[in-house]
Scaffold this motif. Sequence first.
Motif, PDB file in Angstrom:
ATOM      1  N   UNK A  63      23.125  68.144  63.837  1.00  0.00           N
ATOM      2  CA  UNK A  63      22.701  67.341  62.703  1.00  0.00           C
ATOM      3  C   UNK A  63      23.924  66.644  62.117  1.00  0.00           C
ATOM      4  N   UNK A  64      23.695  65.633  61.297  1.00  0.00           N
ATOM      5  CA  UNK A  64      24.827  64.926  60.708  1.00  0.00           C
ATOM      6  C   UNK A  64      25.658  65.836  59.829  1.00  0.00           C
ATOM      7  N   UNK A  65      25.023  66.754  59.116  1.00  0.00           N
ATOM      8  CA  UNK A  65      25.780  67.704  58.295  1.00  0.00           C
ATOM      9  C   UNK A  65      26.685  68.572  59.160  1.00  0.00           C
ATOM     10  N   UNK A  66      26.191  68.981  60.319  1.00  0.00           N
ATOM     11  CA  UNK A  66      27.013  69.792  61.229  1.00  0.00           C
ATOM     12  C   UNK A  66      28.199  68.991  61.754  1.00  0.00           C
ATOM     13  N   UNK A  67      27.963  67.723  62.072  1.00  0.00           N
ATOM     14  CA  UNK A  67      29.057  66.873  62.543  1.00  0.00           C
ATOM     15  C   UNK A  67      30.094  66.686  61.432  1.00  0.00           C
ATOM     16  N   UNK A  68      29.627  66.463  60.219  1.00  0.00           N
ATOM     17  CA  UNK A  68      30.553  66.338  59.092  1.00  0.00           C
ATOM     18  C   UNK A  68      31.415  67.586  58.941  1.00  0.00           C
ATOM     19  N   UNK A  69      30.794  68.753  59.092  1.00  0.00           N
ATOM     20  CA  UNK A  69      31.534  70.017  58.966  1.00  0.00           C
ATOM     21  C   UNK A  69      32.604  70.137  60.052  1.00  0.00           C
ATOM     22  N   UNK A  70      32.256  69.714  61.273  1.00  0.00           N
ATOM     23  CA  UNK A  70      33.234  69.756  62.371  1.00  0.00           C
ATOM     24  C   UNK A  70      34.417  68.849  62.057  1.00  0.00           C
ATOM     25  N   UNK A  71      34.136  67.649  61.562  1.00  0.00           N
ATOM     26  CA  UNK A  71      35.202  66.709  61.253  1.00  0.00           C
ATOM     27  C   UNK A  71      36.099  67.226  60.134  1.00  0.00           C
ATOM     28  N   UNK A  72      35.501  67.796  59.114  1.00  0.00           N
ATOM     29  CA  UNK A  72      36.285  68.348  58.008  1.00  0.00           C
ATOM     30  C   UNK A  72      37.149  69.507  58.502  1.00  0.00           C
ATOM     31  N   UNK A  73      36.562  70.381  59.314  1.00  0.00           N
ATOM     32  CA  UNK A  73      37.310  71.530  59.849  1.00  0.00           C
ATOM     33  C   UNK A  73      38.511  71.073  60.673  1.00  0.00           C
ATOM     34  N   UNK A  74      38.288  70.155  61.627  1.00  0.00           N
ATOM     35  CA  UNK A  74      39.389  69.693  62.476  1.00  0.00           C
ATOM     36  C   UNK A  74      40.378  68.854  61.677  1.00  0.00           C
ATOM     37  N   UNK A  75      39.868  68.094  60.715  1.00  0.00           N
ATOM     38  CA  UNK A  75      40.747  67.262  59.910  1.00  0.00           C
ATOM     39  C   UNK A  75      41.703  68.059  59.053  1.00  0.00           C
ATOM     40  N   UNK A  76      41.320  69.271  58.701  1.00  0.00           N
ATOM     41  CA  UNK A  76      42.188  70.139  57.908  1.00  0.00           C
ATOM     42  C   UNK A  76      43.231  70.854  58.761  1.00  0.00           C
ATOM     43  N   UNK A  77      42.966  70.933  60.070  1.00  0.00           N
ATOM     44  CA  UNK A  77      43.834  71.751  60.928  1.00  0.00           C
ATOM     45  C   UNK A  77      44.720  70.955  61.882  1.00  0.00           C
ATOM     46  N   UNK A  78      44.404  69.675  62.067  1.00  0.00           N
ATOM     47  CA  UNK A  78      45.153  68.897  63.048  1.00  0.00           C
ATOM     48  C   UNK A  78      45.646  67.590  62.436  1.00  0.00           C
ATOM     49  N   UNK A  79      46.752  67.091  62.984  1.00  0.00           N
ATOM     50  CA  UNK A  79      47.381  65.884  62.459  1.00  0.00           C
ATOM     51  C   UNK A  79      46.590  64.621  62.809  1.00  0.00           C
ATOM     52  N   UNK A  80      46.110  64.548  64.058  1.00  0.00           N
ATOM     53  CA  UNK A  80      45.431  63.333  64.522  1.00  0.00           C
ATOM     54  C   UNK A  80      44.092  63.696  65.161  1.00  0.00           C
ATOM     55  N   UNK A  81      43.021  63.334  64.490  1.00  0.00           N
ATOM     56  CA  UNK A  81      41.669  63.595  64.985  1.00  0.00           C
ATOM     57  C   UNK A  81      40.974  62.243  65.171  1.00  0.00           C
ATOM     58  N   UNK A  82      40.346  62.065  66.324  1.00  0.00           N
ATOM     59  CA  UNK A  82      39.590  60.843  66.595  1.00  0.00           C
ATOM     60  C   UNK A  82      38.103  61.160  66.615  1.00  0.00           C
TER      61      UNK A  82
END
Length: 250
Positions: A63-82
């Motif tokens: 779901x879009x909420x799940x995708x948002x959560x993935x992006x937030x999680x990776x965005x907090x842990x990695x320098x460059x996320x695409x």
Amino acid sequence: MTVHLVGAGPGDPDLLTLRAASLLARAEVIVHDRLVDPRLLASASSWAELVDVGKTPGSRRNSQDEINDILVDRGRRYETVVRLKGGDPFVFGRGGEEAEALRAAGIDVEVVPGISSSVAGPAAAGIPVTMRGVASGVSIVTAHQDPNNDRQLDWTALANAGTTLVILMGAARARSIAERLVAGGMRPDMPVAVVTNATCPDQCIDRLTLDRLGSEPVANPSVIVVGEVAARDVLRDVPVLASLVEGATS
């Protein structure tokens, strides 16, 4: 730390922008859609994490909420996320929703525009969505609407707008779309072009008229072009008369 919302373009990897290619080569994480060409992912670094969040029509996966959560999680842990999205992130790509979710979480966002299939699909078929003396504007809509949103498309207004109409994600609703446009006042013999797998090696172009749209199944993914320009193929330097090629495949 930045999440880059990157447009992958309409299909052909050669249409990727230089900025997008640079980010793919150095990203630590790539969160990608279902329709992204595998050759683009092959250009990722060997250490990159590839996260497939592709949505299959009719599926509840990701779901879009799940995708948002993935992006937030990776965005907090990695320098460059695409976040790699087909077409352009802000043209029916839900890039706006993802950007808002990321900014609300305090994560920086960059948008890397891509070529939308809404213009690339018709162009690949030799159809200019605007043309002097033929079409002075273009309306781009999606047939896949949020069922929780009360705001529905006004097909009567679209039928009488006098502009080229480009419909994305309309394969399953093609017949209903045709019926609504005709009921709204658009003439039944209005030229239509259906461009499937635009810019890819298996691209297919079906030219017909509005009253025949949806009489046969429309393949997915397709861009549906409705209007006088759909009867043209400027790449061949000759007009394609819809009345003579009904149902034919270019």
